[in-house]
Design a protein around this motif. Sequence first.
Motif, mmCIF file in Angstrom:
data_model
loop_
_atom_site.group_PDB
_atom_site.id
_atom_site.type_symbol
_atom_site.label_atom_id
_atom_site.label_comp_id
_atom_site.label_asym_id
_atom_site.label_seq_id
_atom_site.Cartn_x
_atom_site.Cartn_y
_atom_site.Cartn_z
ATOM 1 N N LYS A 1 75.799 27.412 -35.751
ATOM 2 C CA LYS A 1 75.026 28.238 -36.678
ATOM 3 C C LYS A 1 73.525 28.107 -36.495
ATOM 4 N N LEU A 2 73.080 26.997 -35.923
ATOM 5 C CA LEU A 2 71.674 26.783 -35.606
ATOM 6 C C LEU A 2 71.580 26.140 -34.231
ATOM 7 N N GLU A 3 70.379 26.196 -33.668
ATOM 8 C CA GLU A 3 70.101 25.542 -32.389
ATOM 9 C C GLU A 3 68.983 24.534 -32.612
ATOM 10 N N ARG A 4 69.248 23.255 -32.294
ATOM 11 C CA ARG A 4 68.243 22.217 -32.512
ATOM 12 C C ARG A 4 67.077 22.375 -31.538
ATOM 13 N N VAL A 5 65.872 22.230 -32.071
ATOM 14 C CA VAL A 5 64.656 22.154 -31.263
ATOM 15 C C VAL A 5 63.864 20.961 -31.766
ATOM 16 N N HIS A 6 62.807 20.607 -31.044
ATOM 17 C CA HIS A 6 62.019 19.441 -31.450
ATOM 18 C C HIS A 6 61.463 19.634 -32.857
ATOM 19 N N GLY A 7 61.822 18.723 -33.741
ATOM 20 C CA GLY A 7 61.300 18.759 -35.108
ATOM 21 C C GLY A 7 62.036 19.649 -36.069
ATOM 22 N N GLY A 8 63.100 20.326 -35.605
ATOM 23 C CA GLY A 8 63.800 21.219 -36.521
ATOM 24 C C GLY A 8 64.908 21.993 -35.851
ATOM 25 N N ALA A 9 65.022 23.287 -36.176
ATOM 26 C CA ALA A 9 66.092 24.122 -35.623
ATOM 27 C C ALA A 9 65.705 25.582 -35.740
ATOM 28 N N ILE A 10 66.330 26.410 -34.891
ATOM 29 C CA ILE A 10 66.149 27.854 -34.933
ATOM 30 C C ILE A 10 67.527 28.506 -34.925
ATOM 31 N N LEU A 11 67.555 29.801 -35.184
ATOM 32 C CA LEU A 11 68.818 30.525 -35.063
ATOM 33 C C LEU A 11 69.262 30.501 -33.611
ATOM 34 N N PRO A 12 70.546 30.430 -33.358
ATOM 35 C CA PRO A 12 71.024 30.275 -31.977
ATOM 36 C C PRO A 12 70.746 31.499 -31.133
ATOM 37 N N SER A 13 70.507 31.271 -29.838
ATOM 38 C CA SER A 13 70.335 32.358 -28.885
ATOM 39 C C SER A 13 71.191 32.057 -27.666
ATOM 40 N N GLY A 14 71.273 33.002 -26.790
ATOM 41 C CA GLY A 14 72.101 32.811 -25.604
ATOM 42 C C GLY A 14 72.344 34.132 -24.916
ATOM 43 N N VAL A 15 73.575 34.413 -24.570
ATOM 44 C CA VAL A 15 73.882 35.651 -23.860
ATOM 45 C C VAL A 15 74.475 36.712 -24.787
ATOM 46 N N THR A 16 74.606 36.406 -26.066
ATOM 47 C CA THR A 16 75.044 37.404 -27.047
ATOM 48 C C THR A 16 74.086 37.398 -28.221
ATOM 49 N N ASN A 17 73.912 38.546 -28.837
ATOM 50 C CA ASN A 17 72.946 38.668 -29.918
ATOM 51 C C ASN A 17 73.539 38.226 -31.251
ATOM 52 N N ILE A 18 72.646 37.965 -32.213
ATOM 53 C CA ILE A 18 73.063 37.681 -33.584
ATOM 54 C C ILE A 18 73.670 38.954 -34.171
ATOM 55 N N LEU A 19 74.651 38.805 -35.060
ATOM 56 C CA LEU A 19 75.262 39.969 -35.699
ATOM 57 C C LEU A 19 74.201 40.811 -36.408
ATOM 58 N N TYR A 20 74.404 42.131 -36.403
ATOM 59 C CA TYR A 20 73.382 43.052 -36.894
ATOM 60 C C TYR A 20 73.049 42.811 -38.363
ATOM 61 N N ASP A 21 74.030 42.572 -39.197
ATOM 62 C CA ASP A 21 73.750 42.325 -40.615
ATOM 63 C C ASP A 21 72.916 41.066 -40.797
ATOM 64 N N GLU A 22 73.147 40.055 -39.971
ATOM 65 C CA GLU A 22 72.334 38.846 -40.052
ATOM 66 C C GLU A 22 70.915 39.131 -39.596
ATOM 67 N N ARG A 23 70.745 39.959 -38.550
ATOM 68 C CA ARG A 23 69.408 40.305 -38.093
ATOM 69 C C ARG A 23 68.652 41.079 -39.162
ATOM 70 N N ARG A 24 69.344 41.895 -39.928
ATOM 71 C CA ARG A 24 68.679 42.626 -41.012
ATOM 72 C C ARG A 24 68.094 41.669 -42.049
ATOM 73 N N ARG A 25 68.782 40.569 -42.305
ATOM 74 C CA ARG A 25 68.308 39.622 -43.325
ATOM 75 C C ARG A 25 67.227 38.686 -42.800
ATOM 76 N N LEU A 26 67.049 38.647 -41.504
ATOM 77 C CA LEU A 26 66.094 37.726 -40.899
ATOM 78 C C LEU A 26 64.668 38.238 -41.100
ATOM 79 N N ASN A 27 63.853 37.469 -41.842
ATOM 80 C CA ASN A 27 62.426 37.739 -42.008
ATOM 81 C C ASN A 27 62.150 39.174 -42.475
#
Length: 253
Positions: free
Chosen positions: A48-74
């Motif tokens: 559900k998240l991707e760890r980065v230094h000091g915290g975490a971000i939404l996961p990325s890779g070769v598939t996109n986040i679901l569209y409804d989740e992208r709508r709620r993002l920021n």
Amino acid sequence: MSQTFRQPDILEIARAEGKVTVEDLAERFDVTVQTIRRDLTELANAGKLERVHGGAILPSGVTNILYDERRRLNEAGKAAIARACARAIPDGASLFLDIGTTTEAVAHELLDHRNLMVMTNNMNVAQILLANKECDIVVAGGALRRADNGLVGNLTARNIENFKFDYAILGCSALDDDGDLLDFDIQEVVVSQKLLQCSRSTFLVADHSKFQRSAPMRIGSLRDIDQFFTDRPLPAALSESCSAWDTSVHVTG
């Protein structure tokens, strides 16, 4: 607050802000940084998240986040970007609005514009613009991608070849450190690339979460963009590159 109830709140913060930090979450929830690190580790292990230094971000890779989740993002950041972008578009213009939740936000901000001709491969954008009686709407043909109501592929790209737009409003899924615009679906990428060729002026609308993500396919570069609307200052090196490329950057936040 128990861990069970804390983690959904952490995910909501990540969707709203693009990134979470250990120190900030520990202060918000009044728990130790060790407790937050465990939360983030469990969320990362669940994908559900991707760890980065000091915290975490939404996961990325070769598939996109679901569209409804992208709508709620920021949502607030995207709305501010959309207002700034819409102010740069005059009445009486022809434009293309691409696929994406930020371009949908731009469509909402165009409802009071007059004498527009808008072509789009985003069925959601077409529905939004129906409320503007002074907007002629042209829907690009192509294969319907059910996940987000986008029309994509070579047929869509060929339809665009018949037009020369005053403005093209594009989004992207990720923005690389070297200024490359990235996306996940080659069928969408071929449409965006065609837009770069068929528009007098190109606008990119992308919030700061795109700075922290990755995607496998290249649309083009910020050097191909005339104006870039975003909600946070760019990293220093990328800002310098934009200046060298004469890409105007408008930061709303």
